[in-house]
Design a protein around this motif. Structure first.
Motif, PDB file in Angstrom:
ATOM      1  N   CYS A  24      -5.218  12.595   6.021  1.00 53.94           N
ATOM      2  CA  CYS A  24      -5.082  12.694   4.568  1.00 53.94           C
ATOM      3  C   CYS A  24      -4.846  11.314   3.947  1.00 53.94           C
ATOM      4  CB  CYS A  24      -3.935  13.629   4.205  1.00 53.94           C
ATOM      5  SG  CYS A  24      -3.704  13.838   2.419  1.00 53.94           S
ATOM      6  N   ASP A  25      -5.589  11.013   2.884  1.00 54.80           N
ATOM      7  CA  ASP A  25      -5.428   9.728   2.199  1.00 54.80           C
ATOM      8  C   ASP A  25      -5.144   9.916   0.710  1.00 54.80           C
ATOM      9  OD1 ASP A  25      -7.883  10.622   1.307  1.00 54.80           O
ATOM     10  OD2 ASP A  25      -8.888   8.682   1.502  1.00 54.80           O
ATOM     11  N   ARG A  26      -4.535  11.065   0.343  1.00 60.79           N
ATOM     12  CA  ARG A  26      -4.352  11.377  -1.063  1.00 60.79           C
ATOM     13  C   ARG A  26      -2.901  11.232  -1.533  1.00 60.79           C
ATOM     14  NH1 ARG A  26      -8.484  13.395   0.768  1.00 60.79           N
ATOM     15  NH2 ARG A  26      -7.560  14.906   2.163  1.00 60.79           N
ATOM     16  N   THR A  27      -2.782  10.799  -2.771  1.00 55.42           N
ATOM     17  CA  THR A  27      -1.523  10.806  -3.506  1.00 55.42           C
ATOM     18  C   THR A  27      -1.797  11.493  -4.832  1.00 55.42           C
ATOM     19  OG1 THR A  27       0.281   9.441  -4.390  1.00 55.42           O
ATOM     20  CG2 THR A  27      -1.929   8.517  -4.522  1.00 55.42           C
ATOM     21  N   ARG A  28      -0.819  12.225  -5.348  1.00 57.09           N
ATOM     22  CA  ARG A  28      -1.054  13.070  -6.524  1.00 57.09           C
ATOM     23  C   ARG A  28      -0.053  12.755  -7.621  1.00 57.09           C
ATOM     24  NH1 ARG A  28      -4.483  17.165  -4.821  1.00 57.09           N
ATOM     25  NH2 ARG A  28      -4.753  17.156  -2.562  1.00 57.09           N
ATOM     26  N   LEU A  29      -0.571  12.786  -8.843  1.00 58.95           N
ATOM     27  CA  LEU A  29       0.255  12.554 -10.019  1.00 58.95           C
ATOM     28  C   LEU A  29       0.093  13.736 -10.958  1.00 58.95           C
ATOM     29  CD1 LEU A  29       2.030  10.372 -11.430  1.00 58.95           C
ATOM     30  CD2 LEU A  29      -0.065   9.591 -12.563  1.00 58.95           C
ATOM     31  N   THR A  30       1.198  14.408 -11.268  1.00 59.22           N
ATOM     32  CA  THR A  30       1.138  15.573 -12.144  1.00 59.22           C
ATOM     33  C   THR A  30       1.055  15.139 -13.609  1.00 59.22           C
ATOM     34  OG1 THR A  30       3.538  15.754 -12.403  1.00 59.22           O
ATOM     35  CG2 THR A  30       2.537  16.880 -10.488  1.00 59.22           C
ATOM     36  N   ALA A  31       0.745  16.103 -14.463  1.00 60.53           N
ATOM     37  CA  ALA A  31       0.576  15.801 -15.886  1.00 60.53           C
ATOM     38  C   ALA A  31       1.870  15.314 -16.533  1.00 60.53           C
ATOM     39  CB  ALA A  31       0.055  17.035 -16.623  1.00 60.53           C
ATOM     40  N   ASP A  32       3.010  15.626 -15.913  1.00 66.17           N
ATOM     41  CA  ASP A  32       4.283  15.147 -16.464  1.00 66.17           C
ATOM     42  C   ASP A  32       4.846  13.966 -15.663  1.00 66.17           C
ATOM     43  OD1 ASP A  32       4.764  16.787 -14.293  1.00 66.17           O
ATOM     44  OD2 ASP A  32       6.529  17.765 -15.142  1.00 66.17           O
ATOM     45  N   GLY A  33       3.960  13.288 -14.917  1.00 66.75           N
ATOM     46  CA  GLY A  33       4.344  12.027 -14.307  1.00 66.75           C
ATOM     47  C   GLY A  33       5.140  12.093 -13.027  1.00 66.75           C
ATOM     48  N   GLN A  34       4.960  13.159 -12.253  1.00 68.74           N
ATOM     49  CA  GLN A  34       5.650  13.302 -10.973  1.00 68.74           C
ATOM     50  C   GLN A  34       4.685  12.977  -9.822  1.00 68.74           C
ATOM     51  OE1 GLN A  34       9.047  14.170 -11.438  1.00 68.74           O
ATOM     52  NE2 GLN A  34       8.316  13.997 -13.553  1.00 68.74           N
ATOM     53  N   ALA A  55       0.838  -1.192   0.000  1.00 69.20           N
ATOM     54  CA  ALA A  55       0.000   0.000   0.000  1.00 69.20           C
ATOM     55  C   ALA A  55       0.876   1.245   0.000  1.00 69.20           C
ATOM     56  CB  ALA A  55      -0.922   0.005   1.215  1.00 69.20           C
ATOM     57  N   LEU A  56       0.229   2.395  -0.225  1.00 64.97           N
ATOM     58  CA  LEU A  56       0.924   3.679  -0.223  1.00 64.97           C
ATOM     59  C   LEU A  56       0.889   4.249   1.190  1.00 64.97           C
ATOM     60  CD1 LEU A  56      -0.410   5.090  -3.612  1.00 64.97           C
ATOM     61  CD2 LEU A  56       1.910   4.265  -3.126  1.00 64.97           C
ATOM     62  N   ALA A  57       1.651   3.646   2.073  1.00 64.68           N
ATOM     63  CA  ALA A  57       1.659   4.040   3.476  1.00 64.68           C
ATOM     64  C   ALA A  57       2.809   4.988   3.771  1.00 64.68           C
ATOM     65  CB  ALA A  57       1.772   2.802   4.362  1.00 64.68           C
ATOM     66  N   ASP A  58       2.619   5.848   4.779  1.00 72.51           N
ATOM     67  CA  ASP A  58       3.709   6.711   5.217  1.00 72.51           C
ATOM     68  C   ASP A  58       4.119   6.343   6.632  1.00 72.51           C
ATOM     69  OD1 ASP A  58       2.095   8.115   7.141  1.00 72.51           O
ATOM     70  OD2 ASP A  58       1.431   9.534   5.624  1.00 72.51           O
ATOM     71  N   ARG A  59       5.140   7.011   7.148  1.00 69.96           N
ATOM     72  CA  ARG A  59       5.686   6.632   8.446  1.00 69.96           C
ATOM     73  C   ARG A  59       4.817   7.068   9.606  1.00 69.96           C
ATOM     74  NH1 ARG A  59       8.754  10.794   6.342  1.00 69.96           N
ATOM     75  NH2 ARG A  59       9.121  12.617   7.662  1.00 69.96           N
ATOM     76  N   PHE A  60       3.725   7.782   9.322  1.00 72.16           N
ATOM     77  CA  PHE A  60       2.798   8.194  10.370  1.00 72.16           C
ATOM     78  C   PHE A  60       1.535   7.333  10.384  1.00 72.16           C
ATOM     79  CE2 PHE A  60       5.302  11.919   9.149  1.00 72.16           C
ATOM     80  CZ  PHE A  60       5.868  12.244  10.371  1.00 72.16           C
ATOM     81  N   GLY A  61       1.533   6.270   9.596  1.00 75.29           N
ATOM     82  CA  GLY A  61       0.416   5.340   9.601  1.00 75.29           C
ATOM     83  C   GLY A  61      -0.706   5.662   8.644  1.00 75.29           C
ATOM     84  N   ARG A  62      -0.578   6.751   7.892  1.00 74.53           N
ATOM     85  CA  ARG A  62      -1.607   7.080   6.902  1.00 74.53           C
ATOM     86  C   ARG A  62      -1.410   6.232   5.653  1.00 74.53           C
ATOM     87  NH1 ARG A  62      -0.105  13.397   7.205  1.00 74.53           N
ATOM     88  NH2 ARG A  62       1.883  12.322   6.827  1.00 74.53           N
ATOM     89  N   GLU A  71      -4.363  -1.707  -8.957  1.00 73.51           N
ATOM     90  CA  GLU A  71      -4.172  -3.148  -8.847  1.00 73.51           C
ATOM     91  C   GLU A  71      -3.079  -3.548  -7.866  1.00 73.51           C
ATOM     92  OE1 GLU A  71      -5.601  -4.338 -13.398  1.00 73.51           O
ATOM     93  OE2 GLU A  71      -3.501  -4.605 -12.805  1.00 73.51           O
ATOM     94  N   ARG A  72      -2.072  -2.694  -7.680  1.00 72.04           N
ATOM     95  CA  ARG A  72      -0.938  -3.072  -6.847  1.00 72.04           C
ATOM     96  C   ARG A  72      -0.831  -2.292  -5.548  1.00 72.04           C
ATOM     97  NH1 ARG A  72       3.668  -5.705  -9.281  1.00 72.04           N
ATOM     98  NH2 ARG A  72       3.122  -6.539 -11.327  1.00 72.04           N
ATOM     99  N   LEU A  73      -1.416  -1.062  -5.511  1.00 71.36           N
ATOM    100  CA  LEU A  73      -1.145  -0.177  -4.381  1.00 71.36           C
ATOM    101  C   LEU A  73      -2.385   0.200  -3.576  1.00 71.36           C
ATOM    102  CD1 LEU A  73       1.455   2.100  -6.200  1.00 71.36           C
ATOM    103  CD2 LEU A  73       1.918   0.312  -4.500  1.00 71.36           C
ATOM    104  N   GLY A  74      -3.508  -0.394  -3.875  1.00 73.17           N
ATOM    105  CA  GLY A  74      -4.684  -0.232  -3.025  1.00 73.17           C
ATOM    106  C   GLY A  74      -5.488   1.033  -3.228  1.00 73.17           C
ATOM    107  N   VAL A  75      -5.269   1.758  -4.322  1.00 70.97           N
ATOM    108  CA  VAL A  75      -6.057   2.956  -4.587  1.00 70.97           C
ATOM    109  C   VAL A  75      -7.492   2.551  -4.930  1.00 70.97           C
ATOM    110  CG1 VAL A  75      -6.426   4.780  -6.319  1.00 70.97           C
ATOM    111  CG2 VAL A  75      -4.194   4.500  -5.223  1.00 70.97           C
ATOM    112  N   LEU A 112      -6.365   8.792  -5.401  1.00 72.05           N
ATOM    113  CA  LEU A 112      -5.384   9.280  -6.364  1.00 72.05           C
ATOM    114  C   LEU A 112      -5.956  10.450  -7.155  1.00 72.05           C
ATOM    115  CD1 LEU A 112      -2.826   9.148  -8.155  1.00 72.05           C
ATOM    116  CD2 LEU A 112      -3.948   7.315  -9.453  1.00 72.05           C
ATOM    117  N   ARG A 113      -5.237  11.577  -7.170  1.00 76.40           N
ATOM    118  CA  ARG A 113      -5.593  12.737  -7.979  1.00 76.40           C
ATOM    119  C   ARG A 113      -4.645  12.792  -9.175  1.00 76.40           C
ATOM    120  NH1 ARG A 113      -8.910  15.906  -4.510  1.00 76.40           N
ATOM    121  NH2 ARG A 113      -9.745  14.368  -3.023  1.00 76.40           N
ATOM    122  N   VAL A 114      -5.194  12.714 -10.373  1.00 75.48           N
ATOM    123  CA  VAL A 114      -4.387  12.659 -11.594  1.00 75.48           C
ATOM    124  C   VAL A 114      -4.601  13.927 -12.407  1.00 75.48           C
ATOM    125  CG1 VAL A 114      -3.872  11.375 -13.701  1.00 75.48           C
ATOM    126  CG2 VAL A 114      -4.672  10.150 -11.657  1.00 75.48           C
TER     127      VAL A 114
END
Length: 341
Positions: free
Chosen positions: A271-281, A9-16, A65-69, A21-23
């Motif tokens: 917060c439960d968001r991860t973001r992907l910019t238009a240039d793939g960052q 999963a896309l977990a952080d060190r604070f347990g979130r 499929e792999r990261l639980g989004v 996903l915002r694309v």
């Protein structure tokens, strides 16, 4: 340093754990809202730097499929000007497990695109509308497109992209007198209104906390409606919501209004968001000043496992909060139009 909270999963060190996903599909926009960019616009990303439709789909597929989004929202810039939008939505809708799909838009052209987006699998939309005045709209956006936004709202509702949500930013001395009228408009048309505190994400870096209209001020302006706190926990949702007595939502349930107090009432801990910019960052926070490059991995031949691990590493380093109140806070170099909402 703590161990990863959730394998795969896309977990952080604070347990979130990021499941939303915002694309961003483009940094370009057909409006020039004063709190986002200058009237003359910005230097847009070169086309070759932007993710292709197939690259967007691959990254969304890896996330689901792999990261639980479980939820994907397509944003911009203005996502409706992306030629491949309908196909991108359709491809995401075919994934298993199927994520919830939405779009954040300024509404221009939505009346024409809404049926195709619904048929592709889109479930709902958020439409930005900051004023009910066509003249004020033109001053705010430097474009005479107010009627087009209203048509977009109607088109989304007619297509069944419900609940149709409206996002509104109030600015002191500009449109802060419109809160009651905007809420009444939303109630009368069966839309759900969300007021959003203005955030330091403008290209001009002109944001001033002291001139920002706060969540508390917004609620004071709505006091005549007799709002009642929503008893249901908002969970990871950014908006605090209130019932509006005497009004019903489009589905017949109780009408609600929300306030997103990103600055004065931060919700970073949930917060439960991860973001992907238009240039793939990958951006692990809306206010992050660092990014992780997935585009280079895609175009360098990396397999899905390598890309997924890089994404996990990017999210694991997420900070505890956005730090706007910290004296050392620095506004992100990218404006909102280049980050995605």
């Amino acid at each position: 340093m703590a161990e990863r909270a959730t394998a795969g999963a896309l977990a952080d060190r604070f347990g979130r754990v990021a499941t939303d996903l915002r694309v961003s599909l483009t940094d370009r926009c057909n409006l020039r809202c004063s709190y986002c960019m200058p009237e003359e616009g910005l230097a847009w990303l070169p086309r070759q730097q932007q993710l292709t439709d197939d690259e967007v789909h691959r990254l969304v597929r890896i996330a689901v499929e792999r990261l639980g989004v479980t939820e994907v929202r397509f944003t911009g810039g203005e996502p409706l000007i992306r030629p491949g939008l309908v196909g991108i939505v359709a491809a995401a809708a075919r994934l298993s497990p199927r994520p919830r799909l939405s779009v954040t838009t300024n509404g221009i052209g939505l009346d024409r695109l809404a049926p195709a987006l619904r048929d592709a699998g889109l479930e709902r939309v958020n439409v930005s509308l900051d004023t009910l005045s066509p003249e004020r709209f033109q001053r705010l956006t430097h474009r005479d497109r107010h009627a087009d936004v209203l048509a977009g709202l109607r088109g989304a509702a007619a297509a069944g992209l419900t609940p149709v949500k409206i996002n509104t930013v109030l600015m002191r001395g500009v449109n802060d007198d419109e809160a009651p009228a905007l809420l009444r408009f939303a109630l009368e048309h069966g839309y759900e209104l969300r007021f959003i505190e203005q955030m330091p994400l403008d290209a001009q870096h002109g944001w001033d906390r002291h001139t920002m209209v706060t969540a508390a001020e917004i609620l004071d302006a709505l006091a005549p409606f007799g709002l009642k706190p929503d008893s249901v926990s908002r969970g990871t949702a950014p908006a605090e919501t209130w019932f509006v007595p005497g009004w019903s939502a489009a589905d017949g349930g109780p009408a609600r209004v929300g306030v997103i107090g990103s600055v004065t009432r931060p919700f970073c801990g949930d917060c439960d968001r991860t973001r992907l910019t238009a240039d793939g960052q990958v951006r692990n926070c809306l206010f992050a000043r660092e990014e992780s490059d997935l585009r280079a991995l895609l175009r360098g031949g990396a397999d899905d496992t390598t890309i997924a691990r890089a994404w996990q590493t990017a999210m694991y380093g997420k900070r505890a909060g956005h730090g706007i109140d910290d004296p050392t806070f620095l506004q992100p170099a990218r404006p909102m139009s280049a980050i995605g909402g």
